[in-house]
Design an enzyme around this catalytic site. Structure first.
Site, PDB file in Angstrom:
ATOM      1  N   LYS A  46       0.975  -1.213   0.023  1.00 57.67           N
ATOM      2  CA  LYS A  46      -0.044   0.039   0.096  1.00 57.67           C
ATOM      3  C   LYS A  46       1.062   1.259  -0.128  1.00 57.67           C
ATOM      4  O   LYS A  46       1.844   1.202   0.697  1.00 57.67           O
ATOM      5  CB  LYS A  46      -0.856  -0.324   1.287  1.00 57.67           C
ATOM      6  CG  LYS A  46      -1.540   1.330   1.612  1.00 57.67           C
ATOM      7  CD  LYS A  46      -2.772   1.270   0.740  1.00 57.67           C
ATOM      8  CE  LYS A  46      -3.633   2.563   0.867  1.00 57.67           C
ATOM      9  NZ  LYS A  46      -4.644   3.077  -0.217  1.00 57.67           N
ATOM     10  N   ASN A  70     -13.122   2.941  -4.694  1.00 51.84           N
ATOM     11  CA  ASN A  70     -12.656   2.854  -3.183  1.00 51.84           C
ATOM     12  C   ASN A  70     -12.433   4.461  -2.816  1.00 51.84           C
ATOM     13  O   ASN A  70     -11.981   4.941  -3.888  1.00 51.84           O
ATOM     14  CB  ASN A  70     -11.411   2.154  -3.030  1.00 51.84           C
ATOM     15  CG  ASN A  70     -10.149   2.712  -3.662  1.00 51.84           C
ATOM     16  OD1 ASN A  70      -9.528   3.923  -2.818  1.00 51.84           O
ATOM     17  ND2 ASN A  70      -9.734   2.313  -4.942  1.00 51.84           N
ATOM     18  N   CYS A 131      -2.989   8.713  -7.150  1.00 52.31           N
ATOM     19  CA  CYS A 131      -3.935   8.463  -6.230  1.00 52.31           C
ATOM     20  C   CYS A 131      -5.262   9.355  -6.506  1.00 52.31           C
ATOM     21  O   CYS A 131      -5.157  10.686  -6.431  1.00 52.31           O
ATOM     22  CB  CYS A 131      -3.609   8.775  -4.791  1.00 52.31           C
ATOM     23  SG  CYS A 131      -5.067   8.491  -3.904  1.00 52.31           S
ATOM     24  N   GLY A 269      -5.057  -7.353  -7.960  1.00 58.13           N
ATOM     25  CA  GLY A 269      -5.651  -6.348  -7.018  1.00 58.13           C
ATOM     26  C   GLY A 269      -6.983  -6.743  -6.610  1.00 58.13           C
ATOM     27  O   GLY A 269      -6.987  -7.419  -5.684  1.00 58.13           O
TER      28      GLY A 269
HETATM   29  O1  RRO Z   1      -5.823   5.188  -0.835  1.00 58.27           O
HETATM   30  C1  RRO Z   1      -6.368   5.350  -1.929  1.00 58.27           C
HETATM   31  O2  RRO Z   1      -7.387   5.842  -1.563  1.00 58.27           O
HETATM   32  C2  RRO Z   1      -5.987   5.060  -3.077  1.00 58.27           C
HETATM   33  C3  RRO Z   1      -4.735   5.162  -3.669  1.00 58.27           C
HETATM   34 BR1  RRO Z   1      -3.465   5.638  -2.735  1.00 58.27          BR
HETATM   35  C4  RRO Z   1      -4.455   4.930  -5.066  1.00 58.27           C
HETATM   36  O3  RRO Z   1      -3.185   5.178  -5.683  1.00 58.27           O
HETATM   37  N1  RRO Z   1      -5.420   4.408  -5.912  1.00 58.27           N
HETATM   38  C5  RRO Z   1      -6.980   4.254  -5.388  1.00 58.27           C
HETATM   39  O4  RRO Z   1      -7.890   3.787  -6.049  1.00 58.27           O
HETATM   40  N2  RRO Z   1      -7.040   4.611  -3.952  1.00 58.27           N
END
Ligand code: RRO
Length: 326
Positions: A46, A70, A131, A269
């Site tokens: 992560k 997400n 992100c 993933g």
């Molecule tokens: O942590 C997140 O919400 C997140 C990250 Br860092 C990312 O690179 N891609 C994503 O879909 N969620």
């Protein structure tokens, strides 16, 4: 294993091309109860930031057709805890650690690269500049070639010379090739394609967004054709640059598709959430896909789909890959 699945992460050789995708297995600990994590090519962690971070408010997950959203918001323990606890644990298990890093400024990325270079055992750094769940789109460095290059130049100049640096790009741009070229010119040794797409779901009963953060990153099989397209375009423009492909891979055949498009590694993933041992299953299935086609070496078919369609559709006769065979 029947086929030779070895591949190269920059100048580092991996025993096989199947990795976890950042964000879907924390630092690997949750997966160790399901399979031996040293069996796959690497664990991609992560994204770690300098400081601990609690992330966005809940709800932060939503199911979508053939995928999910997400809105985690970079939750994590911060670099100190990662170096004290998570990295040593990964190494104690014999796993290869690709450490994903994220920052709000170029200086933060540079500091993270320095800290990781001072530690022993980092196989590679994946620089997450894409992100979707940050406060401002201006923080998505991967949406602008110049900003992306600035981050990669800072990381490459601070990272130890023997640690490959990969840039993780966003599909939410008009021209991903321009961003890829900027990152490689700035020193990136390879590219990770792709991060999630920015999406949104509205609950028609409450008549409000499902996610507390309103928008979120879309992943899962729904985005696989987008990922294949991005890998294809970048491979065509930068044929010598290693690519880690990701986005909705559920089976060995899905992984093979990304390899044909030009990926020499594939990250797994979203499928992990309902099949925690998916990585080893996909590894076995990929081996079968290659063996069934008489392909002895993975390296022979990376980017094969770019070659003219002169050969029978199944098998390698007539292709450059076949000519390289003894
Ligand atoms: O942590 C997140 O919400 C997140 C990250 Br860092 C990312 O690179 N891609 C994503 O879909 N969620």
């Amino acid at each position: 294993m029947a086929a030779d699945l070895r591949t190269r992460l920059g100048h580092v050789e991996l025993p096989n091309p199947i990795l976890t995708a950042s964000g879907c297995a924390a630092a690997g600990r949750e997966l160790a109860q399901f399979f031996d994590i040293s069996r796959i090519g690497a664990i991609v962690t992560k994204s770690v930031m300098l400081a601990p971070r609690s992330g966005r408010p809940t709800p932060r997950m939503a199911e979508t057709p053939s995928g999910m959203l997400n809105s985690i918001g970079l939750q994590g323990p911060g670099i100190d805890a990662f170096l004290q606890r998570d990295l040593p644990w990964l190494l104690s298990r014999g796993a290869r650690a690709v450490v994903s890093i994220a920052g709000g400024t170029v200086a933060e990325y540079a500091e993270l690269a320095t800290r990781l270079s001072d530690a022993a055992g980092v196989t590679a750094i994946e620089v997450n500049i894409s992100c979707p769940n940050v406060e401002h789109r201006g923080q998505v460095f991967a949406c602008d070639p110049a900003a992306a290059a600035e981050v990669l130049e800072a990381v490459r100049s601070r990272a130890r010379y023997d640690i490959p640096v990969f840039a993780k790009l966003s599909p939410d741009v008009t021209d991903i090739v321009a961003v890829a070229k900027a990152c490689v010119s700035a020193g990136a040794d390879g590219l990770s394609l792709i991060n999630t797409l920015l999406g949104m779901v509205i609950d028609t009963d409450t008549m409000r967004p499902v996610l507390a953060g309103e928008t979120g990153g879309l992943s899962g099989p729904a985005i696989r054709p987008v990922a294949v397209r991005c890998i294809w375009q970048v491979r065509a423009a930068l044929p010598g640059v290693p690519i880690i492909g990701m986005g909705g891979v559920r089976t060995g055949r899905d992984a093979f598709e990304m390899i044909l498009a030009g990926a020499s590694m594939v990250s797994v993933g979203t499928v992990i959430f309902h099949d925690p041992s998916a990585c080893v299953r996909i590894l076995r299935e990929l081996d079968e896909e290659l063996s069934q086609r008489g392909i002895e070496r993975l390296a022979d078919v990376v980017g094969l789909a770019h070659e003219p369609r002169t050969a029978p559709r199944r098998g390698l006769a007539g292709t450059a890959a076949a000519r390289r065979m003894p």
